[in-house]
Design a protein around this motif. Structure first.
Motif, PDB file in Angstrom:
ATOM      1  N   ASN A 421      58.926  56.825   0.495  1.00 56.65           N
ATOM      2  CA  ASN A 421      58.225  57.636   1.485  1.00 56.65           C
ATOM      3  C   ASN A 421      58.594  57.204   2.892  1.00 56.65           C
ATOM      4  N   SER A 422      58.730  58.192   3.756  1.00 55.11           N
ATOM      5  CA  SER A 422      58.897  57.939   5.179  1.00 55.11           C
ATOM      6  C   SER A 422      57.522  57.906   5.835  1.00 55.11           C
ATOM      7  N   PRO A 423      57.422  57.441   7.089  1.00 56.80           N
ATOM      8  CA  PRO A 423      56.103  57.427   7.752  1.00 56.80           C
ATOM      9  C   PRO A 423      55.499  58.805   7.939  1.00 56.80           C
ATOM     10  N   ASP A 424      56.315  59.861   7.908  1.00 54.98           N
ATOM     11  CA  ASP A 424      55.759  61.208   8.012  1.00 54.98           C
ATOM     12  C   ASP A 424      55.065  61.652   6.732  1.00 54.98           C
ATOM     13  N   ASP A 425      55.414  61.032   5.610  1.00 53.20           N
ATOM     14  CA  ASP A 425      54.852  61.426   4.319  1.00 53.20           C
ATOM     15  C   ASP A 425      53.730  60.514   3.851  1.00 53.20           C
ATOM     16  N   LEU A 426      53.693  59.289   4.329  1.00 51.07           N
ATOM     17  CA  LEU A 426      52.734  58.303   3.818  1.00 51.07           C
ATOM     18  C   LEU A 426      52.289  57.393   4.943  1.00 51.07           C
ATOM     19  N   ARG A 427      50.990  57.162   5.011  1.00 52.00           N
ATOM     20  CA  ARG A 427      50.426  56.182   5.937  1.00 52.00           C
ATOM     21  C   ARG A 427      49.615  55.178   5.125  1.00 52.00           C
ATOM     22  N   LEU A 428      49.686  53.941   5.546  1.00 51.27           N
ATOM     23  CA  LEU A 428      49.028  52.845   4.835  1.00 51.27           C
ATOM     24  C   LEU A 428      47.938  52.242   5.703  1.00 51.27           C
ATOM     25  N   LEU A 429      46.845  51.865   5.067  1.00 53.37           N
ATOM     26  CA  LEU A 429      45.771  51.119   5.712  1.00 53.37           C
ATOM     27  C   LEU A 429      45.524  49.876   4.868  1.00 53.37           C
ATOM     28  N   MET A 430      45.843  48.701   5.419  1.00 53.10           N
ATOM     29  CA  MET A 430      45.779  47.448   4.674  1.00 53.10           C
ATOM     30  C   MET A 430      44.625  46.603   5.176  1.00 53.10           C
ATOM     31  N   ILE A 431      43.808  46.131   4.250  1.00 53.17           N
ATOM     32  CA  ILE A 431      42.669  45.270   4.555  1.00 53.17           C
ATOM     33  C   ILE A 431      42.874  43.964   3.795  1.00 53.17           C
ATOM     34  N   ASP A 432      43.021  42.879   4.535  1.00 53.01           N
ATOM     35  CA  ASP A 432      43.352  41.580   3.939  1.00 53.01           C
ATOM     36  C   ASP A 432      42.422  40.513   4.507  1.00 53.01           C
ATOM     37  N   PRO A 433      41.226  40.358   3.948  1.00 51.38           N
ATOM     38  CA  PRO A 433      40.329  39.309   4.459  1.00 51.38           C
ATOM     39  C   PRO A 433      40.885  37.898   4.289  1.00 51.38           C
ATOM     40  N   LYS A 434      41.847  37.706   3.357  1.00 54.11           N
ATOM     41  CA  LYS A 434      42.421  36.371   3.172  1.00 54.11           C
ATOM     42  C   LYS A 434      43.438  36.022   4.251  1.00 54.11           C
ATOM     43  N   MET A 435      43.887  36.996   5.031  1.00 51.36           N
ATOM     44  CA  MET A 435      44.711  36.813   6.237  1.00 51.36           C
ATOM     45  C   MET A 435      46.128  36.339   5.981  1.00 51.36           C
ATOM     46  N   VAL A 436      46.556  36.208   4.744  1.00 47.69           N
ATOM     47  CA  VAL A 436      47.887  35.646   4.490  1.00 47.69           C
ATOM     48  C   VAL A 436      48.732  36.488   3.545  1.00 47.69           C
ATOM     49  N   GLU A 437      48.144  37.443   2.852  1.00 48.37           N
ATOM     50  CA  GLU A 437      48.870  38.143   1.800  1.00 48.37           C
ATOM     51  C   GLU A 437      49.591  39.391   2.308  1.00 48.37           C
ATOM     52  N   LEU A 438      48.908  40.225   3.074  1.00 49.04           N
ATOM     53  CA  LEU A 438      49.468  41.511   3.496  1.00 49.04           C
ATOM     54  C   LEU A 438      49.974  41.500   4.930  1.00 49.04           C
ATOM     55  N   THR A 439      49.817  40.401   5.642  1.00 50.52           N
ATOM     56  CA  THR A 439      50.248  40.359   7.036  1.00 50.52           C
ATOM     57  C   THR A 439      51.765  40.441   7.175  1.00 50.52           C
ATOM     58  N   ILE A 440      52.500  40.257   6.091  1.00 55.09           N
ATOM     59  CA  ILE A 440      53.957  40.374   6.157  1.00 55.09           C
ATOM     60  C   ILE A 440      54.380  41.802   6.484  1.00 55.09           C
ATOM     61  N   PHE A 441      53.505  42.787   6.217  1.00 54.07           N
ATOM     62  CA  PHE A 441      53.837  44.186   6.473  1.00 54.07           C
ATOM     63  C   PHE A 441      53.493  44.625   7.891  1.00 54.07           C
ATOM     64  N   ASP A 442      52.993  43.736   8.711  1.00 54.19           N
ATOM     65  CA  ASP A 442      52.687  44.095  10.097  1.00 54.19           C
ATOM     66  C   ASP A 442      53.954  44.542  10.810  1.00 54.19           C
ATOM     67  N   GLY A 443      53.842  45.651  11.509  1.00 52.85           N
ATOM     68  CA  GLY A 443      54.974  46.143  12.290  1.00 52.85           C
ATOM     69  C   GLY A 443      55.724  47.295  11.667  1.00 52.85           C
ATOM     70  N   ILE A 444      55.454  47.643  10.409  1.00 58.46           N
ATOM     71  CA  ILE A 444      56.155  48.784   9.810  1.00 58.46           C
ATOM     72  C   ILE A 444      55.510  50.070  10.322  1.00 58.46           C
TER      73      ILE A 444
END
Length: 722
Positions: A421-444
């Motif tokens: 998917n391109s950003p025009d087709d899909l948007r993501l909302l990530m919630i990571d209270p542990k602060m270390v697992e999903l932060t790698i996707f910051d900036g996409i």
């Protein structure tokens, strides 16, 4: 006259066998022995003699027993077919070379297969057997493991040279040609001027004449099909699969499967449960033995012999005895295997194989799903890839103990979505209270907002998703469409902007439930009930699958669930409504319950490394220049008005209850709306802010209602109007 002793000898030998007949008899015996060996190895025939014969050969030659069977048949055929010896003469030198090669291979197989318990492996009939063990034992004792490996390689090469009857001059010539070939390959390439000339000729030729065009297009049509998928990916601006490591196409399972099969049959037979292993499925984590229950004979009342099939419960009761006999725990028994008349005994492999994400994405199981929200899950107990469509789930609940593979599973699901998917087709909302697992996707560019790490912001994010869902339903109502697919088709026909799918990923639900359990549960349940048609999907993970975190309302709205290894059977029943997850091995071993089936499928989840994720995230970060809408606020829920943010969903109903009454209290709202006291008290405060009721008059006293049944306050900023 012949003597009396000579006449006695002639009487003892009344007939003689000529040499040709003796040769034919020997050839038939060799072919018969080789045929019986092959049939016994393939489990076509079974018997006490054949099993003892195979066990003897396995202990002597190990895995080389297959070559021994071929050699027996080949020797018999060569004795019967005299022309074969003339066409392919094998002298003493060739026989010696084959023997040296065979012994070297036995030593190499035992050296590579048994780093520690070499003798036990030989006793089980693995590796190179007793011969391979003896060769490696003396070599390792004398010169060490590394030198032994090199000596066995040299011996194998020498045996091959002797067997092929290669002369020294021929060998040096072949080596010289190979060296020259390597030098040519390592040399720097020449300037590619000729291809440039060819390109110009191809461009100019259609202008001169139209006849040669088919000759120029023919090779192009031949080359396009193998790379059609990649060209399509690049045209759409999607990342190539080369960002992932190569697929893993190796065969799974242990080498001593026959030994485990024999142990299972003998152990159950010793407890009076005759069974037969009729199917073996080897996977990356476990090997499933398909057991067919046998029959027990007993005498009836009239003396007749009757047969009765073994009950499945008897096999289940011997689970711990099987684990003890196989020296492997935990063992999971699936009784019966869905759709089969077999009992599945899942035995852990000695070594767990890694399941790469690329191998599953490139499989037909993933490619056959015609959806942009397809995700790769892993491989089952037979090693077959398993994929699913997130749009059909439509929400996924993941649970498991710490370190069981939940975060890796979410990363692999996210990677699949980013590849399709391109950003025009899909948007993501990530919630990571542990602060270390999903932060790698910051900036996409797919993110609606930076990865949410605050629990307070997470509650506001879920509230925004609920409002976005309501807004989409209003759009569908205005355009007379039923779901996001028909709405986007209508917008495409009118050349208008389409709505993207939204996937909300929550890596730890327990932290959110501790902060605001009522509000989080209310928003999650409402989204899960209604958001499928609007293209909004939830993927929620938790490491504490207890009833206060995974409530009954949440479970009812999440039919698709994944359970990794949990600590107790109670947790397994909470997430899957059945036992079994407590016997998983961890590190990606999981049970998957599809939304359209209640049966559990055991999988080894896909693994995607941080390095692979870094390359994928880097690809999308480099593309951020052409993404439109960079001026959007960092958090979409910042635009929510205070009235929208604080308004409870039951506020209109509470106002209707208050209208026409002289006074109202929180306990009255509890009884009428069937809610708890905290929410009822919050509704009382909101009604006071809206001017519906008056201020408190004292502790425990009811509030005065300021509106009557004909007073409709619809102009109050739309706070409680419908």
């Amino acid at each position: 006259m012949p003597s009396r002793k000579g006449r006695k000898k002639q009487q003892r030998l009344p007939f003689t066998l000529d040499k040709d007949l003796q040769k034919e008899i020997l050839a038939v015996l060799l072919i018969a022995m080789g045929g019986v060996t092959v049939l016994a190895l393939l489990s076509v025939t079974k018997g006490a003699v054949s099993e003892a014969w195979i066990l003897f050969l396995r202990r002597i030659f190990g895995w080389g027993v297959y070559l021994v069977a071929v050699a027996l048949i080949g020797g018999g055929v060569s004795l019967l077919w005299e022309d074969l010896q003339e066409r392919f003469p094998i002298g003493a030198r060739g026989v010696l070379g084959l023997e040296v090669l065979f012994l070297s291979l036995l030593g190499l197989s035992h050296l590579l297969a048994a780093p520690e318990d070499a003798f036990k492996l030989a006793e089980r009939g693995g590796g190179g057997g007793y011969i391979g063990w003896a060769i490696t034992y003396f070599l390792i004792t004398a010169v060490g493991r590394g030198v032994s490996f090199l000596l066995l390689l040299l011996a194998a090469g020498g045996g091959l040279v002797l067997a092929l009857s290669v002369e020294w001059d021929q060998l040096t010539t072949v080596l010289g040609k190979a060296k020259a070939r390597l030098v040519d390959l390592s040399a720097p390439p020449e300037p590619d001027e000729a291809p440039a000339v060819v390109e110009k000729a191809r461009k100019r030729q259609p202008r001169k004449a139209a006849a040669p065009e088919p000759q120029q297009k023919a090779p192009v049509t031949v080359r396009r099909p193998p790379r059609g998928r990649r060209l399509k990916r690049l045209d759409r601006g999607l990342p190539p699969l080369d960002l992932l490591n190569g697929g893993n196409d190796e065969s799974y399972g242990d080498a001593d499967v026959r030994y485990k099969k024999q142990v299972i049959e003998e152990t159950l037979r010793s407890f009076g449960v005759p069974v037969e292993v009729v199917e073996i499925s080897q996977g990356p984590t476990v090997t499933q033995f398909g057991v067919e229950p046998g029959f027990i004979e007993y005498s009836g009342s009239n003396g007749s012999v009757r047969r009765r099939k073994i009950r499945v419960n008897k096999i289940l009761a011997l689970q711990n005895d099987l684990a003890l006999a196989l020296a492997a725990a935990p063992i999971r028994i699936q009784a019966p295997v869905p759709g089969r008349s077999l009992v599945g005994i899942e035995v852990p492999n000695t070594e767990v194989s890694l399941v790469g994400l690329r191998g599953v994405i490139e499989s037909s199981a993933f490619g056959d799903i015609r959806s942009t929200l397809r995700v790769a899950l892993g491989r089952n107990v037979a090693g077959h890839p398993v994929a699913a469509d997130l749009a059909l789930m439509p929400h996924l609940l993941i649970a498991g103990a710490t370190g069981s593979g939940k975060s890796v599973c979410i990363n692999s699901l996210t990677a699949c979505l980013l590849f399709s998917n391109s950003p025009d087709d899909l948007r993501l909302l990530m919630i990571d209270p542990k602060m270390v697992e999903l932060t790698i996707f910051d900036g996409i560019p797919h993110l609606l907002a930076p990865v949410v790490i605050s629990t307070e912001e997470a509650v506001r994010a879920l509230r925004w998703v609920t409002l976005e869902m309501d807004e989409r339903y209003r759009l569908f109502s205005q355009t007379e469409t039923r779901n996001i697919d028909t709405y986007n088709e209508l917008m495409a026909s009118q050349s208008k902007e389409a709505l993207p799918h939204i996937v909300v990923l929550i890596d730890e639900l327990a932290d959110l439930m501790m902060v605001a359990p009522d509000e989080v549960e209310r928003h999650i349940c409402r989204i899960a009930q209604l958001a499928r048609a609007t293209g909004i999907h939830l993927v929620i993970a938790t490491q504490r699958p207890s009833v206060d975190v995974v409530t009954g309302l949440i479970k009812a709205n999440f039919p698709a669930r994944i359970s990794f290894a949990v600590t107790s059977q109670v947790d397994s029943r909470v997430i899957l409504d059945s036992a079994g997850a407590e016997k998983l091995l961890g590190r990606g071993d999981m049970l998957y319950m599809a939304s359209d089936s209640s049966r559990l499928v055991r999988l080894q989840g896909c693994f995607v490394s941080d390095e692979e994720l870094g390359r994928l995230v880097g690809f999308w970060r480099d593309k951020i220049d052409w993404i439109e809408g960079q001026a959007e606020p960092s958090f979409p829920w910042d635009e929510i008005t205070p009235a929208q943010e604080e308004m409870d969903e039951l506020l209109p109903q509470a106002i209707e209850v208050a209208r026409g009454r002289s006074s109202i209290s929180a306990s009255f709202l509890q009884r009428r709306l069937h809610i708890g006291y905290p929410r009822a008290a919050r509704l009382i405060d909101q009604m006071e802010d809206q001017g519906v009721i008056g201020p408190p008059e004292g502790a425990g006293r009811s509030r005065e209602v300021l509106i009557d049944e004909y007073d409709l306050q619809e102009d109050n900023d739309g706070a409680y109007s419908e």
